[in-house]
Design a protein around this motif. Structure first.
Motif, PDB file in Angstrom:
ATOM      1  N   ASN A  48      75.788  42.145  36.587  1.00  0.00           N
ATOM      2  CA  ASN A  48      76.822  41.276  36.059  1.00  0.00           C
ATOM      3  C   ASN A  48      78.161  42.017  36.013  1.00  0.00           C
ATOM      4  O   ASN A  48      78.228  43.181  35.637  1.00  0.00           O
ATOM      5  N   ASP A  57      76.046  37.652  38.447  1.00  0.00           N
ATOM      6  CA  ASP A  57      77.089  36.819  37.865  1.00  0.00           C
ATOM      7  C   ASP A  57      76.643  35.368  37.787  1.00  0.00           C
ATOM      8  O   ASP A  57      76.069  34.831  38.734  1.00  0.00           O
ATOM      9  N   PRO A  59      77.343  31.389  35.244  1.00  0.00           N
ATOM     10  CA  PRO A  59      78.264  30.666  34.366  1.00  0.00           C
ATOM     11  C   PRO A  59      78.342  31.342  33.004  1.00  0.00           C
ATOM     12  O   PRO A  59      77.371  31.922  32.519  1.00  0.00           O
ATOM     13  N   ILE A  60      79.504  31.248  32.372  1.00  0.00           N
ATOM     14  CA  ILE A  60      79.734  31.914  31.089  1.00  0.00           C
ATOM     15  C   ILE A  60      79.596  30.914  29.952  1.00  0.00           C
ATOM     16  O   ILE A  60      80.204  29.852  29.962  1.00  0.00           O
ATOM     17  N   ASP A  81      76.217  39.682  27.011  1.00  0.00           N
ATOM     18  CA  ASP A  81      76.861  40.741  27.794  1.00  0.00           C
ATOM     19  C   ASP A  81      77.898  41.471  26.956  1.00  0.00           C
ATOM     20  O   ASP A  81      78.027  42.687  27.038  1.00  0.00           O
ATOM     21  N   SER A 100      76.144  35.598  30.126  1.00  0.00           N
ATOM     22  CA  SER A 100      76.274  35.271  31.545  1.00  0.00           C
ATOM     23  C   SER A 100      75.104  35.817  32.356  1.00  0.00           C
ATOM     24  O   SER A 100      74.459  35.078  33.085  1.00  0.00           O
ATOM     25  N   SER A 101      74.825  37.131  32.246  1.00  0.00           N
ATOM     26  CA  SER A 101      73.734  37.714  33.031  1.00  0.00           C
ATOM     27  C   SER A 101      72.396  37.110  32.645  1.00  0.00           C
ATOM     28  O   SER A 101      71.502  36.951  33.472  1.00  0.00           O
ATOM     29  N   TYR A 124      88.531  34.738  30.069  1.00  0.00           N
ATOM     30  CA  TYR A 124      87.303  34.538  30.844  1.00  0.00           C
ATOM     31  C   TYR A 124      87.357  33.288  31.723  1.00  0.00           C
ATOM     32  O   TYR A 124      86.450  33.053  32.527  1.00  0.00           O
ATOM     33  N   VAL A 127      85.251  28.562  30.280  1.00  0.00           N
ATOM     34  CA  VAL A 127      83.890  28.866  29.837  1.00  0.00           C
ATOM     35  C   VAL A 127      83.322  27.692  29.046  1.00  0.00           C
ATOM     36  O   VAL A 127      84.058  26.852  28.521  1.00  0.00           O
ATOM     37  N   GLN A 192      82.542  31.501  36.326  1.00  0.00           N
ATOM     38  CA  GLN A 192      81.519  32.500  36.585  1.00  0.00           C
ATOM     39  C   GLN A 192      82.032  33.865  36.128  1.00  0.00           C
ATOM     40  O   GLN A 192      83.237  34.132  36.133  1.00  0.00           O
ATOM     41  N   SER A 193      81.127  34.715  35.708  1.00  0.00           N
ATOM     42  CA  SER A 193      81.531  36.044  35.273  1.00  0.00           C
ATOM     43  C   SER A 193      82.206  36.798  36.412  1.00  0.00           C
ATOM     44  O   SER A 193      81.862  36.642  37.583  1.00  0.00           O
TER      45      SER A 193
END
Length: 349
Positions: A48, A57, A59-60, A81, A100-101, A124, A127, A192-193
């Motif tokens: 990630n 990576d 979605p957050i 994370d 996210s991860s 970020y 999100v 996405q991260s």
């Protein structure tokens, strides 16, 4: 094949097998172990960009989590994370956890949003924002922000559940798996991260070797103790080991103490307590703790859409250790216990 050649062949196989077993053991016990950064070919699993944790990576999802004594043990925080510790009314703290991860099935206890979240999360991108509610004055602010409002007011008790073993307002637990399925079914696009301003690498030179740090707010505190065995900072909350509902001791590979300006906002809670706002855009001082050392640092975030960078006073980047990150947003100087110092002897920088 002669006996000598057979012996060396068997010896080589045994050595390779032993090394492989060791690598597998390290991967299970501590996937962020430095061996994987030194020899990246040993780990092929995607990492990630926020934390360098396994999982790649995705979605957050940002989640607001209660951080008072009755809210502990918290649920799912060990999979975040990065976790921000924010000051709220009465000098207490609340968590803003970024997933996210890995997004666990359950997260909680879920609590309401605060004005500091808007500026903090903007770096970020768009999100998903999970929270239990917000003050009336804040609702238009959340609606106008670059966030996907996934608050409890928009969802049923199937997603925002009540834990019968907890007492309200500490009983709301998010079924994050169902919330993310809702996002998928509705084709909602979440950020996405990505790289967030800090990067990862070997520990910088210098710094001070320490055993622990005490971080405080007017009515809350955290302590972190360096564990050489686990290669991370083990957290205490209000002088008690910070253990999640799963039995996991919460901790960080990189612990950040970000000195920020904390001032009164125009918002109040339901009993009239003034909501503080922590300024995370601009620049300031702080401390990066990793690998059993503390480094004095300067942070910079030029605007709300930018990530946060950390450098030394001479402008050199301070890299993070890959793994879980915790960021304490405070205006009080932390107290460090130097390596080998007596339990009562602490140094303040």
């Amino acid at each position: 094949m002669n006996l000598k050649a057979m012996f060396f062949r068997k010896l080589a196989v045994a050595v390779i097998g032993f090394i492989s077993l060791g690598i597998v053991t390290i991967a299970v016990v501590n996937p962020s172990h430095p061996v994987f950064s030194q020899f990246p070919f040993l780990s092929q699993e995607p990492r990630n960009s926020i934390s360098r944790l396994p999982g790649g990576d995705g979605p957050i999802l940002a989640v607001k989590i209660d951080d008072t004594r009755p809210a502990h043990p918290q649920i799912g925080v060990e999979d975040a994370d990065i976790v921000y510790i924010e000051q709220v009314e009465g000098g207490l703290t609340r968590l803003a956890a970024i997933f996210s991860s890995k997004i666990p099935q359950l997260i909680g206890p879920i609590r309401s949003a605060r004005i500091s979240d808007i500026e903090l999360l903007q770096q970020y991108g768009h999100v998903g924002f999970s929270y239990s509610g917000a003050q009336t004055k804040m609702r238009p602010v959340i609606a106008a922000a670059d966030l996907e409002d996934l608050g409890a007011q928009n969802h049923s008790s199937t997603i925002y559940t009540t834990d019968p073993n907890r007492i309200p307002p500490y009983a709301m637990v998010l079924r994050a798996d169902l919330l993310m399925q809702f996002v998928k079914d509705r084709n909602i696009s979440l950020a996405q991260s990505k790289a967030m301003g800090w990067s990862f690498g070997d520990a910088p030179t210098g710094g001070q070797e320490i055993d622990s740090v005490h971080i405080s707010w007017p009515a809350s505190s955290y302590d972190a103790h360096w564990s050489q065995e686990e290669n991370r900072w083990l957290l205490d909350h209000s002088s008690e080991p910070d253990i999640s509902a799963s039995g996991t001791r919460l901790g960080a590979s990189t612990l950040v103490v970000q000195m920020v300006s904390i001032t009164d906002s125009i918002y109040k809670d339901k009993v009239g307590g003034i909501t503080p706002v922590s300024a995370t855009v601009g620049s300031g001082r702080g401390y990066i703790l990793r690998n059993g050392r503390v480094y004095q640092a300067l942070w910079s975030r030029p605007d709300a859409n930018s990530g946060t960078q950390w450098r030394t006073s001479t402008g050199e980047e301070i890299t993070f250790a890959q793994g879980h990150i915790w960021v304490a947003l405070t205006d009080r100087e932390p107290i460090f216990a130097a390596k080998g110092a007596d339990a009562g002897a602490r140094n303040s920088k």
